[in-house]
Design an enzyme around this catalytic site. Structure first.
Site, PDB file in Angstrom:
ATOM      1  N   ASP A  26       0.881  -1.168   0.000  1.00  0.00           N
ATOM      2  CA  ASP A  26       0.000   0.000   0.000  1.00  0.00           C
ATOM      3  C   ASP A  26       0.923   1.223   0.000  1.00  0.00           C
ATOM      4  O   ASP A  26       2.123   1.114   0.273  1.00  0.00           O
ATOM      5  CB  ASP A  26      -0.859  -0.059   1.282  1.00  0.00           C
ATOM      6  CG  ASP A  26      -1.554   1.232   1.587  1.00  0.00           C
ATOM      7  OD1 ASP A  26      -2.251   1.743   0.681  1.00  0.00           O
ATOM      8  OD2 ASP A  26      -1.398   1.752   2.703  1.00  0.00           O
ATOM      9  N   ASP A  28      -0.175   5.174   0.889  1.00  0.00           N
ATOM     10  CA  ASP A  28      -0.427   6.189   1.927  1.00  0.00           C
ATOM     11  C   ASP A  28      -0.567   5.553   3.301  1.00  0.00           C
ATOM     12  O   ASP A  28      -1.398   4.692   3.507  1.00  0.00           O
ATOM     13  CB  ASP A  28      -1.696   6.978   1.574  1.00  0.00           C
ATOM     14  CG  ASP A  28      -1.505   7.807   0.309  1.00  0.00           C
ATOM     15  OD1 ASP A  28      -2.285   7.618  -0.640  1.00  0.00           O
ATOM     16  OD2 ASP A  28      -0.566   8.614   0.262  1.00  0.00           O
TER      17      ASP A  28
HETATM   18  C1  XBP Z   1      -5.102   6.292   0.743  1.00  0.00           C
HETATM   19  C2  XBP Z   1      -6.316   6.937   0.222  1.00  0.00           C
HETATM   20  C3  XBP Z   1      -6.168   8.058  -0.767  1.00  0.00           C
HETATM   21  C4  XBP Z   1      -5.423   9.244  -0.139  1.00  0.00           C
HETATM   22  C5  XBP Z   1      -5.668  10.517  -0.916  1.00  0.00           C
HETATM   23  O1  XBP Z   1      -4.698   5.377  -0.258  1.00  0.00           O
HETATM   24  O2  XBP Z   1      -7.416   6.531   0.586  1.00  0.00           O
HETATM   25  O3  XBP Z   1      -7.485   8.460  -1.114  1.00  0.00           O
HETATM   26  O4  XBP Z   1      -5.953   9.468   1.170  1.00  0.00           O
HETATM   27  O5  XBP Z   1      -5.262  10.334  -2.274  1.00  0.00           O
HETATM   28  P1  XBP Z   1      -3.859   4.021   0.135  1.00  0.00           P
HETATM   29  P2  XBP Z   1      -6.269  10.754  -3.459  1.00  0.00           P
HETATM   30  O6  XBP Z   1      -3.753   3.934   1.661  1.00  0.00           O
HETATM   31  O7  XBP Z   1      -4.669   2.877  -0.458  1.00  0.00           O
HETATM   32  O8  XBP Z   1      -2.515   4.205  -0.502  1.00  0.00           O
HETATM   33  O9  XBP Z   1      -6.769  12.146  -3.138  1.00  0.00           O
HETATM   34  O10 XBP Z   1      -5.436  10.672  -4.702  1.00  0.00           O
HETATM   35  O11 XBP Z   1      -7.363   9.712  -3.398  1.00  0.00           O
HETATM   36 MG    MG Z   2      -2.949   3.209   3.326  1.00  0.00          MG
END
Ligand code: XBP
Ligand code: MG
Length: 238
Positions: A26, A28
């Site tokens: 993953d 973020d």
């Molecule tokens: C995390 C998310 C993303 C980010 C914001 O993604 O849910 O929506 O918060 O990015 P992950 P965007 O943990 O699956 O990597 O504004 O581009 O959605």
């Molecule tokens: Mg994440």
């Protein structure tokens, strides 16, 4: 679980992780603690669009249960009886936000979480295949990893599946199923590395065992069913 038992379990899991044919990361909250940068980018986009919205940490923590920035904006707008934004407005607003996110990352960067760089290096030295399965966009992944891992960062990962590449975002399994299809591997051949309950659910629904590295916004999420839960990857000796 006693500390001694937890330590034995973590050490034991090292071999399980090291023996997987592929590790699926993953982004973020897992590779880096990016959500405070996302939150700032959202707020700067709202100001640039003349909206009197401001997401503080508590509000953003609640909204993070909605995967996807566009979906998050829509969920917030729909708290009003009469939503004020069209789908086109939301797309425009999210484009502004994504531009601000890239600028914030380029100016200040966002460091990889502890243990991530070592884990990537050890996995590569063992010949393990690496992939990314994330809700965010390809642009955001590139903004983050070009700074954190250098301009050739993409060569580390055999495939990268982002939120808009599939019909449904996490907790749906779509991004993980697409990664498995592209790698030509079964779920038991892989291990997912995640930070949130939604991410664990997405990996689990794809049949992929998941290691959870607790992150700032998801520290209290129910992650029952995870293969292993650690504070961060530095707790797993590679
Ligand atoms: C995390 C998310 C993303 C980010 C914001 O993604 O849910 O929506 O918060 O990015 P992950 P965007 O943990 O699956 O990597 O504004 O581009 O959605
Ligand atoms: Mg994440």
């Amino acid at each position: 679980m006693s500390q001694a038992l937890a330590a034995i379990r973590t050490a034991g899991m090292r071999d399980v992780i090291a023996s997987a044919r592929a590790l699926i990361f993953d982004v973020d909250g897992t590779l880096a603690e990016t959500e405070e940068v996302h939150r700032r980018a959202f707020n700067e986009a709202f100001a640039a669009a003349g909206l009197d919205w401001f997401w503080d940490r508590v509000t953003y923590g609640r909204l993070l249960r909605v995967a996807g920035g566009k979906e998050r904006i829509r969920a917030f707008d729909q708290r009003n009886a009469v939503p004020s934004l069209t789908f086109a407005d939301i797309a425009d607003l999210h484009r502004i936000k994504t531009g601000r996110y890239a600028a914030l990352i380029a100016s200040g960067g966002c460091p990889l979480r502890p243990g991530v760089r070592a884990c990537l290096g050890s996995a590569r030295s063992r010949g393990q295949r690496l992939a990314i399965a994330t809700t965010t966009s390809h642009g955001n992944i590139d903004a983050l990893l070009a700074v954190a891992l250098g301009p050739e960062w993409a060569s580390l990962f055999e495939t990268i599946v982002a939120g808009d590449d599939v019909p449904r975002k996490k907790p749906a399994p779509d991004v993980y199923l697409e990664v498995l299809a592209r790698l030509g591997l079964g779920p038991a051949d892989c291990i997912a590395i995640e930070d949130s309950g939604n991410g664990l659910m997405a990996a689990s629904r794809a049949g992929i065992p998941a290691v959870i590295t607790r992150s700032a916004y998801f520290g209290e999420d129910d992650v029952t069913g995870a293969l292993l839960v650690v504070g961060d990857l530095s707790e797993i000796d590679y």
